[in-house]
Write a protein that holds these residues in place. Sequence first.
Motif, PDB file in Angstrom:
ATOM      1  N   ASN A 191       0.806  -1.217   0.000  1.00  0.00           N
ATOM      2  CA  ASN A 191       0.000   0.000   0.000  1.00  0.00           C
ATOM      3  C   ASN A 191       0.840   1.269   0.000  1.00  0.00           C
ATOM      4  N   ASP A 192       2.141   1.122   0.038  1.00  0.00           N
ATOM      5  CA  ASP A 192       3.022   2.289   0.075  1.00  0.00           C
ATOM      6  C   ASP A 192       4.298   1.967  -0.701  1.00  0.00           C
ATOM      7  N   ALA A 193       4.575   2.745  -1.748  1.00  0.00           N
ATOM      8  CA  ALA A 193       5.741   2.487  -2.599  1.00  0.00           C
ATOM      9  C   ALA A 193       7.019   3.132  -2.055  1.00  0.00           C
ATOM     10  N   SER A 194       6.972   3.694  -0.863  1.00  0.00           N
ATOM     11  CA  SER A 194       8.147   4.380  -0.314  1.00  0.00           C
ATOM     12  C   SER A 194       9.355   3.458  -0.211  1.00  0.00           C
ATOM     13  N   SER A 195       9.139   2.226   0.250  1.00  0.00           N
ATOM     14  CA  SER A 195      10.269   1.315   0.432  1.00  0.00           C
ATOM     15  C   SER A 195      10.913   0.967  -0.903  1.00  0.00           C
ATOM     16  N   MET A 196      10.102   0.882  -1.968  1.00  0.00           N
ATOM     17  CA  MET A 196      10.667   0.618  -3.292  1.00  0.00           C
ATOM     18  C   MET A 196      11.495   1.805  -3.763  1.00  0.00           C
ATOM     19  N   ALA A 197      11.006   3.013  -3.486  1.00  0.00           N
ATOM     20  CA  ALA A 197      11.766   4.212  -3.852  1.00  0.00           C
ATOM     21  C   ALA A 197      13.096   4.243  -3.097  1.00  0.00           C
ATOM     22  N   ASP A 198      13.062   3.910  -1.807  1.00  0.00           N
ATOM     23  CA  ASP A 198      14.295   3.885  -1.012  1.00  0.00           C
ATOM     24  C   ASP A 198      15.314   2.923  -1.622  1.00  0.00           C
ATOM     25  N   ARG A 199      14.857   1.731  -1.970  1.00  0.00           N
ATOM     26  CA  ARG A 199      15.784   0.723  -2.500  1.00  0.00           C
ATOM     27  C   ARG A 199      16.316   1.109  -3.876  1.00  0.00           C
ATOM     28  N   SER A 200      15.469   1.705  -4.710  1.00  0.00           N
ATOM     29  CA  SER A 200      15.912   2.032  -6.072  1.00  0.00           C
ATOM     30  C   SER A 200      16.927   3.165  -6.081  1.00  0.00           C
ATOM     31  N   VAL A 201      16.714   4.197  -5.266  1.00  0.00           N
ATOM     32  CA  VAL A 201      17.689   5.299  -5.193  1.00  0.00           C
ATOM     33  C   VAL A 201      18.987   4.803  -4.559  1.00  0.00           C
ATOM     34  N   ARG A 202      18.852   3.971  -3.531  1.00  0.00           N
ATOM     35  CA  ARG A 202      20.041   3.398  -2.888  1.00  0.00           C
ATOM     36  C   ARG A 202      20.855   2.577  -3.887  1.00  0.00           C
ATOM     37  N   ASP A 203      20.150   1.842  -4.743  1.00  0.00           N
ATOM     38  CA  ASP A 203      20.818   1.035  -5.762  1.00  0.00           C
ATOM     39  C   ASP A 203      21.541   1.924  -6.771  1.00  0.00           C
ATOM     40  N   PHE A 204      20.905   3.039  -7.153  1.00  0.00           N
ATOM     41  CA  PHE A 204      21.518   3.977  -8.099  1.00  0.00           C
ATOM     42  C   PHE A 204      22.799   4.566  -7.512  1.00  0.00           C
ATOM     43  N   PHE A 205      22.732   5.045  -6.281  1.00  0.00           N
ATOM     44  CA  PHE A 205      23.923   5.620  -5.643  1.00  0.00           C
ATOM     45  C   PHE A 205      25.028   4.577  -5.524  1.00  0.00           C
ATOM     46  N   GLN A 206      24.646   3.365  -5.139  1.00  0.00           N
ATOM     47  CA  GLN A 206      25.639   2.319  -4.948  1.00  0.00           C
ATOM     48  C   GLN A 206      26.345   1.984  -6.256  1.00  0.00           C
ATOM     49  N   ARG A 207      25.593   1.897  -7.350  1.00  0.00           N
ATOM     50  CA  ARG A 207      26.171   1.518  -8.632  1.00  0.00           C
ATOM     51  C   ARG A 207      27.045   2.623  -9.226  1.00  0.00           C
ATOM     52  N   ILE A 208      26.643   3.869  -9.028  1.00  0.00           N
ATOM     53  CA  ILE A 208      27.388   4.980  -9.633  1.00  0.00           C
ATOM     54  C   ILE A 208      28.523   5.454  -8.733  1.00  0.00           C
ATOM     55  N   LEU A 209      28.283   5.535  -7.448  1.00  0.00           N
ATOM     56  CA  LEU A 209      29.242   6.148  -6.538  1.00  0.00           C
ATOM     57  C   LEU A 209      30.049   5.130  -5.753  1.00  0.00           C
ATOM     58  N   LYS A 210      30.037   3.884  -6.183  1.00  0.00           N
ATOM     59  CA  LYS A 210      30.795   2.865  -5.478  1.00  0.00           C
ATOM     60  C   LYS A 210      32.280   3.188  -5.524  1.00  0.00           C
TER      61      LYS A 210
END
Length: 211
Positions: A191-210
Amino acid sequence: MRKLVLLILTICMVCVSAVAMAAKPYKHPDYKFNNVREIIVTEIDNQESRATKSFFCDEAADEKIMGAILEAAARKNLIVEDARNQMQPKGKGQPNHAPTKLEMRVVINNFGYYNATNPGYYETRYRNETRYYYDEDGNLRSRVENIPYQAWVKPQTYNVAVLNASYNFYDLETGTLVASMNATRSRSYENDASSMADRSVRDFFQRILKK
């Protein structure tokens, strides 16, 4: 049987490969991101402007994405500046191939929910029933038997949360796109997509800024 197993494994490997390719981010070959310490968020463009009969937009999509950026940045000890309401000068400087700051723009294509329904069906269940009988001497006896029966399972309607967004980093000096990634996620009974947003942005930062 062995051929069937090999075919199934091959299909699974192809599917996993396709998902990995779809999630692979773009990184400008001339840029190094080891020194990034600050993210300037200049735009969160919500393309999903209104709901439809089958899709319900999350009215707080912009702020939930911003919250996800802050959460992901905190994990990597990054400073975040929310500059969405500020005029941004067009970049005319010299490129910085090892930047300490990056501009971030987000495009939200879908962020919301739709209803899905599992159709009704019959399933086999079991119940204990007492059966009576006379033995060979004429005595009434009983025994309990586990009897199968068909039970109707009603259709079930549930929410599916979906997120489709593009995360982009730009060179603050030139306005050049230096990194980008598309995120597509869905989750049933959510009922809330917030957790998906958290994981997707975290994944983006991890992949680019590793490191």
